[in-house]
Design a protein around this motif. Sequence first.
Motif, PDB file in Angstrom:
ATOM      1  N   THR A  14       0.855  -1.184   0.000  1.00 27.52           N
ATOM      2  CA  THR A  14       0.000   0.000   0.000  1.00 27.52           C
ATOM      3  C   THR A  14       0.889   1.232   0.000  1.00 27.52           C
ATOM      4  O   THR A  14       1.768   1.364   0.845  1.00 27.52           O
ATOM      5  N   THR A  19      -3.018   3.669  -2.454  1.00 32.75           N
ATOM      6  CA  THR A  19      -3.060   2.851  -3.669  1.00 32.75           C
ATOM      7  C   THR A  19      -2.463   1.474  -3.381  1.00 32.75           C
ATOM      8  O   THR A  19      -1.402   1.363  -2.783  1.00 32.75           O
ATOM      9  N   TYR A  20      -3.193   0.435  -3.816  1.00 32.77           N
ATOM     10  CA  TYR A  20      -2.704  -0.937  -3.670  1.00 32.77           C
ATOM     11  C   TYR A  20      -1.927  -1.322  -4.924  1.00 32.77           C
ATOM     12  O   TYR A  20      -2.385  -1.102  -6.045  1.00 32.77           O
ATOM     13  N   VAL A  21      -0.757  -1.924  -4.710  1.00 32.17           N
ATOM     14  CA  VAL A  21       0.101  -2.344  -5.818  1.00 32.17           C
ATOM     15  C   VAL A  21       0.532  -3.787  -5.559  1.00 32.17           C
ATOM     16  O   VAL A  21       1.008  -4.115  -4.476  1.00 32.17           O
ATOM     17  N   ASP A  30       3.289 -11.394 -19.632  1.00 29.89           N
ATOM     18  CA  ASP A  30       3.329  -9.958 -19.320  1.00 29.89           C
ATOM     19  C   ASP A  30       3.826  -9.108 -20.483  1.00 29.89           C
ATOM     20  O   ASP A  30       3.935  -7.886 -20.357  1.00 29.89           O
ATOM     21  N   CYS A  33       1.592  -6.058 -21.412  1.00 27.13           N
ATOM     22  CA  CYS A  33       1.612  -5.120 -20.292  1.00 27.13           C
ATOM     23  C   CYS A  33       2.934  -4.333 -20.257  1.00 27.13           C
ATOM     24  O   CYS A  33       2.950  -3.118 -20.038  1.00 27.13           O
ATOM     25  N   LEU A  77       2.184  -3.899 -10.249  1.00 23.67           N
ATOM     26  CA  LEU A  77       0.968  -3.807 -11.045  1.00 23.67           C
ATOM     27  C   LEU A  77      -0.155  -3.143 -10.260  1.00 23.67           C
ATOM     28  O   LEU A  77      -0.396  -3.487  -9.096  1.00 23.67           O
ATOM     29  N   VAL A  78      -0.832  -2.218 -10.918  1.00 25.02           N
ATOM     30  CA  VAL A  78      -2.071  -1.645 -10.393  1.00 25.02           C
ATOM     31  C   VAL A  78      -3.143  -2.100 -11.367  1.00 25.02           C
ATOM     32  O   VAL A  78      -3.149  -1.686 -12.525  1.00 25.02           O
ATOM     33  N   LYS A  79      -4.003  -3.006 -10.898  1.00 24.19           N
ATOM     34  CA  LYS A  79      -4.944  -3.713 -11.768  1.00 24.19           C
ATOM     35  C   LYS A  79      -4.119  -4.391 -12.863  1.00 24.19           C
ATOM     36  O   LYS A  79      -3.274  -5.205 -12.563  1.00 24.19           O
ATOM     37  N   ASP A  80      -4.334  -4.059 -14.134  1.00 22.30           N
ATOM     38  CA  ASP A  80      -3.573  -4.705 -15.206  1.00 22.30           C
ATOM     39  C   ASP A  80      -2.467  -3.815 -15.751  1.00 22.30           C
ATOM     40  O   ASP A  80      -1.861  -4.135 -16.768  1.00 22.30           O
ATOM     41  N   ARG A  81      -2.200  -2.701 -15.080  1.00 24.23           N
ATOM     42  CA  ARG A  81      -1.194  -1.759 -15.569  1.00 24.23           C
ATOM     43  C   ARG A  81       0.126  -1.937 -14.822  1.00 24.23           C
ATOM     44  O   ARG A  81       0.161  -1.881 -13.583  1.00 24.23           O
TER      45      ARG A  81
END
Length: 188
Positions: A14, A19-21, A30, A33, A77-81
């Motif tokens: 966090t 923001t969670y990573v 990957d 991405c 990664l944050v979601k798929d980013r």
Amino acid sequence: MLPEQIKHFREMVTLKDGTYVLLRPMVADDEKCLLEFYTSVNDDDMRYFRHYVKDPSIVRNWAEQLDYGKVLPVLALVKDRAVGSASLHYGEGPHRHIAEVRLFLAKDFRKRGLGMKMIKALIDLARKQGLSILEAEVIADQTKVVRAFETLGFKTQATLDDYFLFPDGETRDVVFMTMPLRAKTDEF
């Protein structure tokens, strides 16, 4: 194939802003991405890379030729980013107990604590693999980055004059730093 010590590595961190990573080893899937991540690299940041990361064939080669015995890439990664990439580059022969640490963060994820969390994760992974020393090369005028590495336990071993050569021929001094991962013991 991932070594047993890191096979199940997944860490949710966090950032200061909540923001969670997710931190996890890079896998072949990957590639897309990573292409998106490196496509957004600006010209100023590109000057610091060892490879032209905007070239899809380079990223494809990394994804297809993953060799965790040579390099352990960890993605943030944050979601798929992808917002960060850190890696351990393992030494060979008489340097097999050493790994070099490398790090790159997306511009919008700098100065948010992610770099520190990623380096801490690499330190833990290196310890689990029985490594003895981590090394890092930091451009000398990036004093905040040098201090961040010092905070984590790295020590400056030398400042190498004109050691980093930019594509345009300009040079910068480099701070060579190391971190021992094992306590030295005096036995007799």
